[in-house]
Scaffold this active site. Structure first.
Site, mmCIF file in Angstrom:
data_model
loop_
_atom_site.group_PDB
_atom_site.id
_atom_site.type_symbol
_atom_site.label_atom_id
_atom_site.label_comp_id
_atom_site.label_asym_id
_atom_site.label_seq_id
_atom_site.Cartn_x
_atom_site.Cartn_y
_atom_site.Cartn_z
ATOM 1 N N GLY A 1 1.657 -13.003 -0.373
ATOM 2 C CA GLY A 1 1.281 -13.768 -1.567
ATOM 3 C C GLY A 1 0.980 -15.241 -1.347
ATOM 4 O O GLY A 1 1.104 -16.047 -2.278
ATOM 5 N N ASN B 1 -2.024 -16.617 -0.781
ATOM 6 C CA ASN B 1 -3.210 -16.965 -1.589
ATOM 7 C C ASN B 1 -2.822 -17.074 -3.062
ATOM 8 O O ASN B 1 -3.262 -17.983 -3.771
ATOM 9 C CB ASN B 1 -4.304 -15.909 -1.409
ATOM 10 C CG ASN B 1 -5.140 -16.163 -0.177
ATOM 11 O OD1 ASN B 1 -5.869 -17.151 -0.114
ATOM 12 N ND2 ASN B 1 -5.019 -15.295 0.817
ATOM 13 N N MET C 1 -3.713 -4.369 -1.039
ATOM 14 C CA MET C 1 -4.172 -3.454 0.010
ATOM 15 C C MET C 1 -4.287 -2.013 -0.507
ATOM 16 O O MET C 1 -3.844 -1.064 0.145
ATOM 17 C CB MET C 1 -3.226 -3.534 1.217
ATOM 18 C CG MET C 1 -3.029 -4.951 1.746
ATOM 19 S SD MET C 1 -4.559 -5.852 2.051
ATOM 20 C CE MET C 1 -4.868 -5.333 3.718
ATOM 21 N N LYS C 2 -4.868 -1.888 -1.694
ATOM 22 C CA LYS C 2 -5.112 -0.543 -2.235
ATOM 23 C C LYS C 2 -6.486 -0.557 -2.883
ATOM 24 O O LYS C 2 -6.843 -1.543 -3.551
ATOM 25 C CB LYS C 2 -4.027 -0.216 -3.271
ATOM 26 C CG LYS C 2 -4.083 1.199 -3.773
ATOM 27 C CD LYS C 2 -2.875 1.563 -4.606
ATOM 28 C CE LYS C 2 -2.883 3.032 -4.964
ATOM 29 N NZ LYS C 2 -4.172 3.583 -5.380
ATOM 30 N N ILE C 3 -7.226 0.511 -2.654
ATOM 31 C CA ILE C 3 -8.596 0.559 -3.188
ATOM 32 C C ILE C 3 -8.549 0.888 -4.678
ATOM 33 O O ILE C 3 -7.846 1.819 -5.095
ATOM 34 C CB ILE C 3 -9.428 1.591 -2.393
ATOM 35 C CG1 ILE C 3 -9.601 1.076 -0.954
ATOM 36 C CG2 ILE C 3 -10.780 1.828 -3.049
ATOM 37 C CD1 ILE C 3 -10.206 2.063 0.007
ATOM 38 N N LEU C 4 -9.272 0.094 -5.461
ATOM 39 C CA LEU C 4 -9.310 0.325 -6.916
ATOM 40 C C LEU C 4 -10.315 1.424 -7.217
ATOM 41 O O LEU C 4 -11.378 1.503 -6.583
ATOM 42 C CB LEU C 4 -9.729 -0.970 -7.618
ATOM 43 C CG LEU C 4 -8.718 -2.116 -7.519
ATOM 44 C CD1 LEU C 4 -9.376 -3.448 -7.868
ATOM 45 C CD2 LEU C 4 -7.508 -1.860 -8.410
ATOM 46 N N ASN D 1 -12.300 -10.719 -5.215
ATOM 47 C CA ASN D 1 -11.477 -10.417 -4.042
ATOM 48 C C ASN D 1 -11.680 -11.476 -2.967
ATOM 49 O O ASN D 1 -12.768 -12.050 -2.845
ATOM 50 C CB ASN D 1 -11.897 -9.051 -3.468
ATOM 51 C CG ASN D 1 -11.059 -8.643 -2.264
ATOM 52 O OD1 ASN D 1 -9.835 -8.749 -2.280
ATOM 53 N ND2 ASN D 1 -11.703 -8.186 -1.204
ATOM 54 N N HIS E 1 -11.482 -11.791 1.180
ATOM 55 C CA HIS E 1 -11.447 -10.932 2.364
ATOM 56 C C HIS E 1 -11.519 -11.808 3.624
ATOM 57 O O HIS E 1 -12.342 -12.733 3.692
ATOM 58 C CB HIS E 1 -12.633 -9.960 2.331
ATOM 59 C CG HIS E 1 -12.635 -9.030 3.502
ATOM 60 N ND1 HIS E 1 -11.815 -7.925 3.565
ATOM 61 C CD2 HIS E 1 -13.336 -9.059 4.659
ATOM 62 C CE1 HIS E 1 -12.017 -7.309 4.724
ATOM 63 N NE2 HIS E 1 -12.928 -7.978 5.403
#
Ligand code: GAR
Length: 220
Positions: A14, A16, A92-95, A109, A111
């Site tokens: 956390g 960022n 770290m989970k794809i929406l 996002n 990256h």
């Protein structure tokens, strides 16, 4: 202009998120962090958010029958809280596609690579192994294709010979914090707009690489 209500989705440290929380404390910053959601209850970022008095929620995917139900729960929480901008910062989970279309052009996002190079994981090691001379970070709108949405901003840092992945990651993270704060500020102040697949900054069409953060910093 009133502050835009922002939620941050995290999975871990956390840093960022904390950079954003800190700037939002300034009355003149155009965003307020209303909520931090984590898909990991042990995420250190939750403790940080709580220490700033921010509402936190942690949701365990295992308590839901499938990814769709999990994302539906998150979207319900975001709607209840009238969230206007969602920032995924180390989430770290794809929406899923329904979630993304529900919040079209509202999910931002960060990256840790110069997209389109190195979407996905292990970005620093991949840049070092490819003997790239520079790396950096990208802030982009989230679309259905992983790490491929329209780019809002990119910032670069050098890669030095003998850099370890940790050294490069630290160098990139430093610029990430500044970039995320700058990009969220511009979005919430409505200086960045997206129409179809094109992004406009102060009504000027941006290139596919978005705003150059390095250039922006030189101008200040
Ligand atoms: C950051 O480097 C962020 O760019 C990256 O995870 C780190 C989270 O650090 N995100 C991704 O790799 C997403 N694809 P933080 O929790 O300290 O902000």
């Amino acid at each position: 202009m009133s502050k835009k209500k922002v939620a941050i989705l995290i999975s871990g440290r956390g840093s960022n998120m904390e950079a954003l929380i800190k700037v939002c404390q300034d009355a003149s910053f155009p965003a307020s962090i209303e909520l931090v959601i984590s898909n990991k209850k042990e995420a250190y970022g939750l403790e940080i958010a709580q220490s700033y008095g921010i509402q936190i929620q942690s949701l365990n995917r295992k308590n839901f029958p499938n990814d769709n139900e999990f994302d539906n729960k998150i979207s319900a929480i975001l709607k209840e809280n009238r969230i206007e901008i969602i920032c995924t910062a180390g989430y770290m989970k794809i929406l899923n596609a329904d979630f993304i279309s529900m919040f079209r052009d509202k999910i931002v996002n960060i990256h840790p690579s110069l997209l389109p190079k190195y979407p996905g994981l292990n970005t620093h090691l991949r840049a070092i192994n490819a003997k790239d001379k520079k790396s950096g970070a990208t802030v982009h709108f989230v679309t259905e294709e992983l790490d491929s949405g329209p780019i809002i901003m990119q910032g670069s840092v050098p890669i030095f010979s003998n850099d370890s992945s940790e050294q490069l990651s630290r160098r990139v993270l430093e610029i990430e914090h500044k970039m995320l704060v700058t990009a969220i500020s511009l979005i919430c102040a409505e200086k960045i707009k997206k129409r179809k697949d094109t992004i406009y900054f102060e009504n000027k069409k941006l290139s596919k690489k978005g705003i150059s953060f390095n250039h922006l910093m030189e101008q200040r």
